[in-house]
Design an enzyme around this catalytic site. Structure first.
Site, PDB file in Angstrom:
ATOM      1  N   PRO A   2       2.056  -4.951   6.068  1.00 36.11           N
ATOM      2  CA  PRO A   2       3.646  -5.928   6.636  1.00 36.11           C
ATOM      3  C   PRO A   2       4.371  -6.103   5.581  1.00 36.11           C
ATOM      4  O   PRO A   2       3.964  -6.225   4.179  1.00 36.11           O
ATOM      5  CB  PRO A   2       2.427  -7.300   5.797  1.00 36.11           C
ATOM      6  CG  PRO A   2       1.174  -6.717   5.768  1.00 36.11           C
ATOM      7  CD  PRO A   2       0.822  -5.372   5.087  1.00 36.11           C
ATOM      8  N   GLU A   3       5.389  -6.067   5.816  1.00 38.41           N
ATOM      9  CA  GLU A   3       6.530  -5.476   5.316  1.00 38.41           C
ATOM     10  C   GLU A   3       7.428  -6.870   5.658  1.00 38.41           C
ATOM     11  O   GLU A   3       6.838  -8.130   6.211  1.00 38.41           O
ATOM     12  CB  GLU A   3       7.739  -4.410   5.993  1.00 38.41           C
ATOM     13  CG  GLU A   3       7.262  -3.192   6.269  1.00 38.41           C
ATOM     14  CD  GLU A   3       7.891  -2.781   6.544  1.00 38.41           C
ATOM     15  OE1 GLU A   3       9.207  -2.214   7.368  1.00 38.41           O
ATOM     16  OE2 GLU A   3       7.495  -1.113   7.506  1.00 38.41           O
ATOM     17  N   HIS A  96     -15.119  -8.634   5.464  1.00 41.91           N
ATOM     18  CA  HIS A  96     -13.703  -8.305   4.643  1.00 41.91           C
ATOM     19  C   HIS A  96     -12.842  -9.467   4.259  1.00 41.91           C
ATOM     20  O   HIS A  96     -11.979  -9.729   3.655  1.00 41.91           O
ATOM     21  CB  HIS A  96     -12.980  -7.092   4.971  1.00 41.91           C
ATOM     22  CG  HIS A  96     -13.828  -5.873   5.534  1.00 41.91           C
ATOM     23  ND1 HIS A  96     -14.029  -4.940   4.760  1.00 41.91           N
ATOM     24  CD2 HIS A  96     -13.924  -5.261   6.521  1.00 41.91           C
ATOM     25  CE1 HIS A  96     -13.907  -4.217   5.429  1.00 41.91           C
ATOM     26  NE2 HIS A  96     -14.297  -4.672   6.128  1.00 41.91           N
ATOM     27  N   ARG A 115      -8.844  -3.024   3.629  1.00 42.81           N
ATOM     28  CA  ARG A 115      -8.598  -1.778   1.961  1.00 42.81           C
ATOM     29  C   ARG A 115      -8.118  -2.569   1.629  1.00 42.81           C
ATOM     30  O   ARG A 115      -8.511  -1.344  -0.322  1.00 42.81           O
ATOM     31  CB  ARG A 115      -7.154  -1.183   2.900  1.00 42.81           C
ATOM     32  CG  ARG A 115      -6.741  -0.391   4.352  1.00 42.81           C
ATOM     33  CD  ARG A 115      -7.978   0.627   4.114  1.00 42.81           C
ATOM     34  NE  ARG A 115      -7.641   1.609   3.420  1.00 42.81           N
ATOM     35  CZ  ARG A 115      -6.751   2.462   3.422  1.00 42.81           C
ATOM     36  NH1 ARG A 115      -5.994   2.102   4.597  1.00 42.81           N
ATOM     37  NH2 ARG A 115      -5.838   3.232   2.170  1.00 42.81           N
ATOM     38  N   ARG A 154      24.073   6.753  -6.350  1.00 42.31           N
ATOM     39  CA  ARG A 154      22.328   7.023  -5.800  1.00 42.31           C
ATOM     40  C   ARG A 154      22.274   7.809  -5.338  1.00 42.31           C
ATOM     41  O   ARG A 154      23.019   8.271  -4.536  1.00 42.31           O
ATOM     42  CB  ARG A 154      21.946   5.589  -5.585  1.00 42.31           C
ATOM     43  CG  ARG A 154      22.302   4.099  -5.854  1.00 42.31           C
ATOM     44  CD  ARG A 154      21.418   4.675  -6.958  1.00 42.31           C
ATOM     45  NE  ARG A 154      19.947   4.758  -6.843  1.00 42.31           N
ATOM     46  CZ  ARG A 154      18.747   3.530  -7.034  1.00 42.31           C
ATOM     47  NH1 ARG A 154      19.375   2.506  -7.542  1.00 42.31           N
ATOM     48  NH2 ARG A 154      17.342   3.552  -6.567  1.00 42.31           N
TER      49      ARG A 154
END
Ligand SMILES: [Zn+2]
Length: 287
Positions: A2-3, A96, A115, A154
């Site tokens: 998930p972002e 889970h 996970r 950078r």
């Protein structure tokens, strides 16, 4: 994983379904997802009401209040496969499911994580603020000036820069690949050597891609679902992510994959040409 768009969708779902609810009981079925003692975690949460839901990048903080006591915060990271859903209490548990927060008599907030990279932590306001301060500006809130000045001088790959949560919070593998395609920037370009017009294009691309994905409730790769258990709708809109070998939606040439810092990057070699300062593909061993 998930972002920002997926976590924002979960945050909006929590605001709709859990705001104002009192946590009547807490059951920790797998202590590994709790930071600190699970008994203390349960004792601190029980009886408190959820009074606000805040998000920065991929992190969530639920503010919990109790009469005559300082507020507590429930910090949540969904990790790789974490799911937060509101279910009727009689609905059988899916495998889970690690933490249950009873909201009133009939419903409960369930945390499920195959996970187990996700984490929940109960903390004070200072600790919650410190956790948010460790992150760079949120990718939906960042100003153009902050974005461009963070890119200046950078080195390294722009793909890794976009995914560095201390620089910009919320962008991961999916939306970094998609934003770079929209901006026409090669994933290995160096942030400090990208021209000012292209850097501005990237800033706009990140905002546009994230805003659009939030509108479509995110992308469901792996196990991501929203608070009602529904998948996101952005997947058919993906331009490059996980489309290796498929035709580019702009020029019809095949999308290619490149591993950068251990993560797959998907891009169109024609629409995102390799800048001169980047070594040739052959020396980088394209898989
Ligand atoms: Zn193309």
């Amino acid at each position: 994983m998930p972002e920002l768009p997926e976590v924002e969708t979960v945050s909006q779902g929590l605001q709709r379904r859990a705001l104002g609810c009192r946590i009547q009981a807490v059951e920790v079925r797998h202590p590994g997802v709790i930071v600190g003692s699970p008994e203390q975690f349960a004792a601190e949460l029980e009886g408190r009401a959820i009074v606000s839901v805040q998000r920065k990048g991929k992190a969530l903080a639920l503010e919990l209040s109790a009469e005559n006591q300082p507020p507590r915060y429930l910090l949540v990271r969904l990790g790789m496969t974490g799911q937060f859903t509101v279910s009727a209490r009689q609905t059988p548990l899916e495998p889970h499911t690690h933490v249950l927060l009873a909201l009133g008599e009939r419903e409960e907030l369930r945390f499920r994580d195959v996970r187990r990279f996700g984490r929940m932590r109960c903390c004070t306001r200072d600790e919650a603020e410190a956790a948010f301060e460790r992150l760079g500006p949120d990718a939906q809130q960042v100003t153009e000036e902050q974005f461009l000045s963070a890119m200046r001088a950078r080195r390294g790959a722009i793909k890794s820069w976009l995914m560095n949560q201390r620089v910009l919070a919320g962008v991961g593998n999916i939306y970094a690949d998609e934003s770079l395609f929209v901006a026409g920037i090669h994933p290995l370009a160096q942030p400090g050597r990208i021209s000012a017009p292209k850097a501005r294009r990237l800033f706009k691309a990140v905002r546009k891609v994230l805003d659009h994905a939030v509108k479509l409730q995110g992308t469901s790769f792996r196990d991501y679902v929203d608070i009602e258990g529904r998948p996101g709708n952005y997947e058919p809109r993906l331009r490059v992510y996980q489309r290796t070998g498929e035709p580019c939606r702009r020029c019809r040439r095949p999308i290619r994959r490149l591993v950068i810092a251990g993560r797959s990057s998907h891009f169109c070699p024609h629409c995102q040409p390799r800048p001169r300062h980047v070594a040739t593909m052959r020396s980088l061993k394209t898989p």
